[in-house]
Write an enzyme that holds these catalytic residues in place. Structure first.
Site, PDB file in Angstrom:
ATOM      1  N   GLU A   9       0.840  -1.193   0.000  1.00 17.90           N
ATOM      2  CA  GLU A   9       0.000   0.000   0.000  1.00 17.90           C
ATOM      3  C   GLU A   9       0.878   1.247   0.000  1.00 17.90           C
ATOM      4  O   GLU A   9       1.717   1.411   0.890  1.00 17.90           O
ATOM      5  CB  GLU A   9      -0.897   0.040   1.241  1.00 17.90           C
ATOM      6  CG  GLU A   9      -1.989  -1.003   1.256  1.00 17.90           C
ATOM      7  CD  GLU A   9      -2.969  -0.773   2.399  1.00 17.90           C
ATOM      8  OE1 GLU A   9      -4.147  -1.052   2.211  1.00 17.90           O
ATOM      9  OE2 GLU A   9      -2.542  -0.310   3.488  1.00 17.90           O
ATOM     10  N   CYS A  10       0.694   2.113  -0.954  1.00 17.48           N
ATOM     11  CA  CYS A  10       1.365   3.407  -1.039  1.00 17.48           C
ATOM     12  C   CYS A  10       2.879   3.247  -0.915  1.00 17.48           C
ATOM     13  O   CYS A  10       3.542   2.847  -1.859  1.00 17.48           O
ATOM     14  CB  CYS A  10       0.787   4.367  -0.006  1.00 17.48           C
ATOM     15  SG  CYS A  10       1.091   6.109  -0.393  1.00 17.48           S
ATOM     16  N   GLY A  11       3.466   3.537   0.232  1.00 18.64           N
ATOM     17  CA  GLY A  11       4.904   3.381   0.384  1.00 18.64           C
ATOM     18  C   GLY A  11       5.368   1.965   0.114  1.00 18.64           C
ATOM     19  O   GLY A  11       6.429   1.741  -0.476  1.00 18.64           O
TER      20      GLY A  11
ATOM     21  N   SER B  44      -0.873  -0.709  -4.720  1.00 14.44           N
ATOM     22  CA  SER B  44      -1.483   0.539  -5.189  1.00 14.44           C
ATOM     23  C   SER B  44      -1.221   1.634  -4.166  1.00 14.44           C
ATOM     24  O   SER B  44      -0.771   1.368  -3.048  1.00 14.44           O
ATOM     25  CB  SER B  44      -2.996   0.371  -5.389  1.00 14.44           C
ATOM     26  OG  SER B  44      -3.667   0.347  -4.147  1.00 14.44           O
TER      27      SER B  44
END
Length: 440
Positions: free
Chosen positions: A326-328, A431
């Site tokens: 997720e993200c990072g 994502s």
């Protein structure tokens, strides 16, 4: 259920967090058991709440969570003496379209739980006029009760007296007045406050905040106005875990995961196996799924690039089992991360993905994602509600999309994430979307 209050303000930067942390620490010093909450999608504030109260802080999000889910999280306050829920942005700020329960505004949580609001007012540059703001907040929504205000950044005794006179004339109760004192502020960076675990003086800062708030706020009056928590039926709330044994990246680079998700995974029988990419640790070989949360990989990109054991272990794991970022965590699964200085750092290389912080651009808002490929815990076609907040730009992306993504207004979001399968039956997905809850 214990009584509660919402600590809110007309806007960001008014002093909510200072008051919230000071109240938690001050009441804890009196021997009370506090249950903290954070309204809306936020990872950083709850960690400070936990440090100040000694009890895990949970997120309450009316846009992403169903009423039963919110009720189940509120019931986590069982055994506490007092609930304090910190708002986000301004009290009534949310999105334009209603989600699962509301617009994401802190006022939704106050109305649902029946918690009165204590409004922090920055009165710098005004005096009696601040009462007009308070009066507007007291009357905008009939289902939200304003219990009183705490005046912040008061310049002098005369300034305080004038502001109090205005509130008295408007029928608004003043619960405290905080003089200007920059020494109690916490350091910040681009996604908000510097994380609690990175504050070497945190215990001292919280003690100073407790003394500051206790000296200038009527704690006895504030506790007396708290109202018994109202909750809906919490039956049937389940959060599917990514696996039975979940390898979870957890360190200063990967720390953004909601406590309610971890609690839901454990309640479903999952075992969490933390590991540290920054310490060059690979995911536990006995795990059947791996989850890389968001965080600050851009601040530690050099160490991640040098963590060869971590990257090799992650790639080996993904050959036969699912890995999700997720993200990072998603950025760390790409080929390259470019930091703010323009330096390129090699990442795990699952996706043809290059992300850059050299030219920062904010991406912020609620997201509704329909999965085109499964992720650990959720099947293809699942609809998930979440949030996106980062400053990275995608320079290269050439993989199958993970999901169709729209924002809270229904507009298409171009960041679709990535999905890739491997010959041994494993799958890598990721994502910028941070999962909060499954959509109805």
């Amino acid at each position: 259920m214990p009584p509660g209050l919402v600590i809110s303000a007309p806007a960001s930067g008014a002093g909510k967090t200072t008051l919230m942390l000071g109240l938690l620490a001050a009441f804890r010093a009196q021997g009370l058991i506090l249950q903290p909450y954070k309204c809306g999608p936020d990872y950083i504030d709850p960690a400070f709440h936990a440090a100040a109260s000694g009890r895990a802080s949970l997120n309450l999000d009316s846009w992403a969570m169903q009423p039963a889910h919110l009720a189940a999280l509120m019931q986590a306050a069982d055994g506490a003496d007092l609930v304090l829920a910190e708002g986000s942005m301004g009290l009534f700020d949310g999105v334009a379209a209603i989600g699962e329960t509301g617009t994401g505004a802190s006022a939704d949580i106050a109305a649902l739980a029946g918690w009165p609001v204590v409004l922090v007012l920055d009165v710098s540059g005004q005096a009696q006029s601040a009462a007009a703001t308070a009066l507007g907040f007291a009357t905008l929504r009939k289902d939200v009760a304003l219990a009183g205000v705490v005046l912040n950044r008061v310049a002098s005794p005369r300034h305080e007296a004038l502001a109090r006179a205005g509130m008295e004339a408007a029928g608004i109760r003043v619960l405290g007045a905080l003089p200007r004192r920059e020494s109690v502020a916490l350091p910040e960076r681009h996604l908000g406050l510097v994380q609690a675990e990175e504050q070497p003086r945190l215990a001292q800062i919280l003690s100073e905040m407790a003394d500051f708030i206790a000296a200038h706020v009527d704690l006895k009056a504030l506790r007396a106005i708290a109202t018994q928590t109202q909750t809906a039926d919490a039956a049937g709330v389940k959060i599917p875990p990514p696996g039975k044994r979940v390898a979870l990246a957890r360190d200063a680079a990967f720390s953004f995961i909601y406590p309610h998700l971890l609690a839901g995974w454990r309640a479903a029988g999952a075992e969490i196996l933390p590991f540290s990419p920054l310490a060059d640790e690979a995911p536990d070989a006995s795990a059947d799924a791996c989850w890389l949360p968001g965080g600050y990989p851009e601040l530690h990109a050099g160490r991640l690039a040098a963590a060869t054991r971590f990257r090799a272990g992650l790639r080996s794991f993904a050959e036969t089992r699912p890995v999700h970022g997720e993200c990072g965590g998603y950025m760390a699964m790409g080929e390259c991360l470019i930091d703010a200085s323009g330096t390129r750092h090699e990442m795990a290389g699952f996706f043809k993905l290059t992300t850059s912080f050299e030219k920062r651009r904010m991406h912020l808002g609620y997201r509704l994602a329909q999965l085109a490929s499964p992720i650990p815990g959720y099947r293809e076609g699942s609809r998930l509600r979440g949030h996106e907040f980062h400053y990275a730009s995608i320079l290269e992306h050439n993989e199958a999309p993970l999901a169709q993504v729209i924002d809270a207004s229904g507009a298409t979001v171009p960041e679709t994430g990535s999905s890739k399968t491997f010959g041994g039956g494993g799958r890598a997905t990721g994502s910028f979307f941070h999962l909060i809850a499954e959509a109805t």
